[in-house]
Design a protein around this motif. Structure first.
Motif, PDB file in Angstrom:
ATOM      1  N   LEU A 282     -90.689 134.094   1.914  1.00  0.00           N
ATOM      2  CA  LEU A 282     -90.098 133.507   3.125  1.00  0.00           C
ATOM      3  C   LEU A 282     -89.560 134.583   4.065  1.00  0.00           C
ATOM      4  N   THR A 283     -88.969 135.600   3.511  1.00  0.00           N
ATOM      5  CA  THR A 283     -88.415 136.679   4.341  1.00  0.00           C
ATOM      6  C   THR A 283     -89.531 137.407   5.106  1.00  0.00           C
ATOM      7  N   LEU A 284     -90.627 137.680   4.391  1.00  0.00           N
ATOM      8  CA  LEU A 284     -91.747 138.358   5.066  1.00  0.00           C
ATOM      9  C   LEU A 284     -92.289 137.496   6.202  1.00  0.00           C
ATOM     10  N   ARG A 285     -92.269 136.209   5.979  1.00  0.00           N
ATOM     11  CA  ARG A 285     -92.798 135.293   7.003  1.00  0.00           C
ATOM     12  C   ARG A 285     -91.809 135.118   8.171  1.00  0.00           C
TER      13      ARG A 285
ATOM     14  N   GLY B 105     -92.366 138.225  10.378  1.00  0.00           N
ATOM     15  CA  GLY B 105     -93.448 137.600  11.150  1.00  0.00           C
ATOM     16  C   GLY B 105     -94.842 137.875  10.621  1.00  0.00           C
ATOM     17  N   MET B 106     -94.951 138.099   9.332  1.00  0.00           N
ATOM     18  CA  MET B 106     -96.270 138.422   8.765  1.00  0.00           C
ATOM     19  C   MET B 106     -97.125 137.170   8.570  1.00  0.00           C
ATOM     20  N   SER B 107     -98.419 137.385   8.621  1.00  0.00           N
ATOM     21  CA  SER B 107     -99.340 136.273   8.377  1.00  0.00           C
ATOM     22  C   SER B 107     -99.421 136.010   6.875  1.00  0.00           C
ATOM     23  N   TYR B 108     -99.944 134.844   6.534  1.00  0.00           N
ATOM     24  CA  TYR B 108    -100.089 134.515   5.115  1.00  0.00           C
ATOM     25  C   TYR B 108    -101.025 135.517   4.426  1.00  0.00           C
ATOM     26  N   GLN B 109    -102.025 135.952   5.163  1.00  0.00           N
ATOM     27  CA  GLN B 109    -102.976 136.908   4.597  1.00  0.00           C
ATOM     28  C   GLN B 109    -102.276 138.214   4.242  1.00  0.00           C
ATOM     29  N   ASP B 110    -101.433 138.701   5.157  1.00  0.00           N
ATOM     30  CA  ASP B 110    -100.703 139.945   4.908  1.00  0.00           C
ATOM     31  C   ASP B 110     -99.748 139.784   3.729  1.00  0.00           C
ATOM     32  N   ILE B 111     -99.053 138.659   3.699  1.00  0.00           N
ATOM     33  CA  ILE B 111     -98.112 138.422   2.592  1.00  0.00           C
ATOM     34  C   ILE B 111     -98.865 138.350   1.269  1.00  0.00           C
TER      35      ILE B 111
END
Lengths: 167, 203
Positions: free
Chosen positions: B148-151, B155-161
């Motif tokens: 959740l923090t990365l998102r 602002g990272m995409s699901y792919q990046d996460i």
């Protein structure tokens, strides 16, 4: 149900697919309460993004807003109304023309003939008109011949094929 | 995963065909962002909510004019700012707020911390919400908290996460949802105090 919630969560993040959309719409139909649960999820997302939190989604669904499709049907209804009005106007004009006293019999005959319902009556009328015209020509010729004996003034028919009455 | 604009356009097209549920989803997605835009022009919380609602009603009624030349949010954003401007003009007030011209507030960044409200009640509510959010985040299991923090904050995409956490995208989706759900369960009372409807219901 959890899958639909996951889909909504992804939808908030701009990561939803068409399948997610279909799943959410289906869930909304089957379980209207899902909207409230998703509204709560959207608040968490908004809170973390620093957005102002509002209840518009819940109030919007309670509001009786005219749908775009209903608008389109109203437009079609108006078009239909216009069409009916035009048809009625045409019928009225036709009836008035048929009943006009100064309308020539030929026009009346044409109107009747084109209606396709009284072609026999139309041909009789045309025949009567033709005979009336012949009688009028005859009267005019006799008048001109009589008038020529007494005075130079007479009504001369505009018929180039003048035939003198044989005595 | 599909493109945001495509999904929004798909929903608009469904709504244009009379599916009001599709438009409900768009309202759910953008209501708070639109409120944030309006709050930069209009001060009163009740007026903000009214303007946001009026904006979505206007958008719904004019939906048949939307051709998809721009993103849906751009379109609703313009409607909202015009509605807010009309509101201010109706109130015979200068159409600017906090020294900003109405046309200069078009872009809004994603703040690292929660934006403060000007009223004492608003300041208090925001401060409480921020504290509770931080506490709820800390209480989350690590895998949920990181996702959740990365998102939310990076602002990272699901792919990046997915690549960072070395886990499938489906797992990332699940973790982010479960994190939000846990926070919502934890903060339900606090969150419910921020909407007008909940305020009215609690009276």
């Amino acid at each position: 149900m959890t899958k639909a919630h996951e889909s909504f969560s992804a939808f908030l993040d701009g990561e939803a697919s068409e399948l997610d959309i279909q799943r959410m719409l289906k869930t909304m139909s089957e379980n209207p309460e899902a909207l409230h649960q998703w509204h709560d999820l959207s608040k968490v997302h908004a809170g973390m993004q620093g957005d102002v939190i509002v209840d518009t989604a819940l109030e919007f669904t309670d509001t009786d807003v005219q749908a775009p499709a209903e608008k389109a049907s109203r437009f079609r209804f108006r078009l239909m109304q216009g069409g009916i009005a035009a048809a009625v106007a045409m019928v009225v004009v036709s009836v008035v023309n048929l009943n006009q006293p100064n309308t020539t019999d030929v026009e009346v005959a044409k109107a009747v003939v084109t209606s396709g319902q009284a072609s026999i009556a139309g041909s009789e009328l045309a025949q009567q008109q033709f005979e009336a015209q012949q009688r009028l020509d005859l009267f005019l010729r006799e008048h001109a011949e009589q008038a020529s004996f007494t005075t130079g003034h007479a009504v001369v028919p505009a018929d180039l094929e003048w035939v003198e009455a044989s005595e | 995963m599909s493109d945001t604009v495509d999904v929004d356009l798909l929903l608009v097209q469904k709504a244009q065909k009379g599916d009001s549920r599709a438009f409900d989803l768009l309202v759910l997605k953008y209501q708070h962002k639109v409120a944030s835009v309006v709050s930069r022009l209009v001060f009163e919380p009740d007026a903000i909510e009214d303007i946001v609602q009026e904006s979505f009603i206007k958008a719904y009624r004019a939906l048949h004019n939307f051709r998809g030349d721009s993103a849906f949010f751009t379109w609703i954003y313009r409607i909202a700012t015009n509605t807010a401007k009309n509101h201010l003009e109706g109130m015979r007030r200068k159409p600017s707020y906090r020294g900003q011209d109405i046309d200069d507030v078009g872009h809004f960044d994603m703040p690292d911390k929660l934006r403060e409200q000007d009223t004492p009640d608003g300041l208090l509510a925001r401060a409480q919400l921020e504290d509770h959010l931080q506490q709820a985040l800390r209480a989350l299991p690590e895998d949920l908290r990181v996702a959740l923090t990365l998102r939310e904050f990076d602002g990272m995409s699901y792919q990046d996460i997915s690549e960072i956490m070395d886990t499938p995208i489906g797992t990332v989706r699940s973790r982010i949802f479960r994190a939000r759900e846990a926070i919502e369960n934890e903060l339900h009372q606090v969150m419910s105090g921020l909407g007008r409807r909940d305020q009215l219901e609690s009276v």
